[in-house]
Structure formats: structure tokens, C-alpha cells
Design a protein around this motif. Structure first.
Motif, short mmCIF file in Angstrom:
data_model
loop_
_atom_site.label_atom_id
_atom_site.label_comp_id
_atom_site.label_asym_id
_atom_site.label_seq_id
_atom_site.Cartn_x
_atom_site.Cartn_y
_atom_site.Cartn_z
N THR A 1 -11.52 -1.26 -3.99
CA THR A 1 -11.19 -1.68 -2.64
C THR A 1 -9.68 -1.56 -2.44
OG1 THR A 1 -13.03 -3.25 -2.67
CG2 THR A 1 -11.35 -3.57 -0.97
N ILE A 2 -9.31 -0.89 -1.35
CA ILE A 2 -7.90 -0.59 -1.10
C ILE A 2 -7.72 -0.36 0.40
CG2 ILE A 2 -8.29 1.88 -1.54
CD1 ILE A 2 -5.51 1.97 -2.85
N ARG B 1 1.95 10.16 -2.97
CA ARG B 1 3.15 9.35 -2.72
C ARG B 1 3.12 8.01 -3.44
NH1 ARG B 1 2.14 11.34 2.75
NH2 ARG B 1 1.37 9.27 3.25
N GLN B 2 1.97 7.64 -3.99
CA GLN B 2 1.82 6.40 -4.76
C GLN B 2 0.91 6.69 -5.95
OE1 GLN B 2 2.92 3.20 -4.48
NE2 GLN B 2 4.13 3.54 -2.64
N ARG C 1 -0.21 -3.98 -9.13
CA ARG C 1 0.56 -4.76 -8.14
C ARG C 1 -0.35 -5.62 -7.28
NH1 ARG C 1 3.04 0.41 -7.16
NH2 ARG C 1 1.81 0.48 -5.25
N ASN C 2 -1.65 -5.58 -7.55
CA ASN C 2 -2.64 -6.35 -6.80
C ASN C 2 -2.72 -5.90 -5.34
OD1 ASN C 2 -4.75 -8.17 -7.01
ND2 ASN C 2 -3.52 -9.85 -6.18
#
Length: 126
Positions: free
Chosen positions: A64-65, A77-78, A86-87
Motif C-alpha cells: 500500500t502506497i 525518482r525514489q 520511512r513508513n
């Protein structure tokens, strides 16, 4: 949902033979959130193949994001594991599916393979 996300999921079946080389198989549900809305993507991962669908299937794992952050992952980019640490994303279920799935994400711009960096260092000093 962003065009980059649609392109990313659309590219998975063609890229699967190069990415999914190991014996891992299972169903991964990816939940992309935007405000109060959640869009679901389902991936059936198998050696050398992935089936992408929007039909609801039982899942061995759920990632889940936010849709915004997922687009950052899909464009390099990430980094996916960094987002989990980083939760900013959550994961439950068979962790091997996440570890395999993250191989589909491109490297961030400017990232180099440490082995290539070491080879260059050896060439320069040797």
C-alpha cells in the motif's frame, strides 16, 4: 492516476522474462491511494512471467502506497525499500514478493552499479 503508472504496469509482462528469473511465484496486490480513494492492481508473479489485472484476486501480499509516491518509484525518482523503511508505504504478507517486485523499478538517475565503480577504480590505479 498518472500516465507513468499506467505505462509502468503495462510494461511489466514484456519485462518479466529479464526480471523474474528465480523460482518465486505468488499474487501481489498493490493499493495506490489518493485522498480517500484506493485503486487496486493485482500481479500474478511467476518465473519469467507476470500477469497484470484490475480484477480482485486473493493476494499473498499487499503493498500500500500513495499513487504520487508510486509514480516516483515507477520513474526512478525514489527507491521502494526506502519508502517502506520511512513508513511512507506499508507491506504485509510474503516479503519475497516485494523483494522480487522492486526489481521492476528503475534505478534513480545518477545511481551506478558499485561493481562498475570498483572496476573503474582498478583500471585507473592498475
Amino acid at each position: 492516476m498518472g500516465e507513468a503508472i499506467e505505462r509502468f504496469f503495462g510494461s511489466l509482462p514484456a519485462r518479466a522474462p529479464a526480471v523474474l528469473r528465480g523460482p518465486t511465484r505468488g499474487r501481489l496486490q498493490i493499493d495506490l491511494t489518493t485522498g480517500n480513494r484506493t485503486e487496486h492492481w493485482y500481479l500474478e508473479l511467476a518465473p519469467g512471467a507476470v500477469r497484470v489485472t484490475r480484477e480482485q484476486l486473493p493476494a499473498d501480499a499487499i503493498f500500500t502506497i500513495s499513487a504520487e509516491l508510486f509514480e516516483e518509484l515507477a520513474t526512478g525518482r525514489q527507491a521502494g525499500m526506502a519508502a517502506v523503511l520511512r513508513n511512507e508505504a506499508t507491506f504485509s504478507g510474503n516479503v519475497m514478493l516485494l523483494l522480487v517486485f522492486r526489481r521492476f523499478f528503475p534505478d534513480p538517475p545518477g545511481v551506478r552499479d558499485p561493481r562498475e565503480t570498483a572496476r573503474e577504480h582498478v583500471r585507473r590505479s592498475g
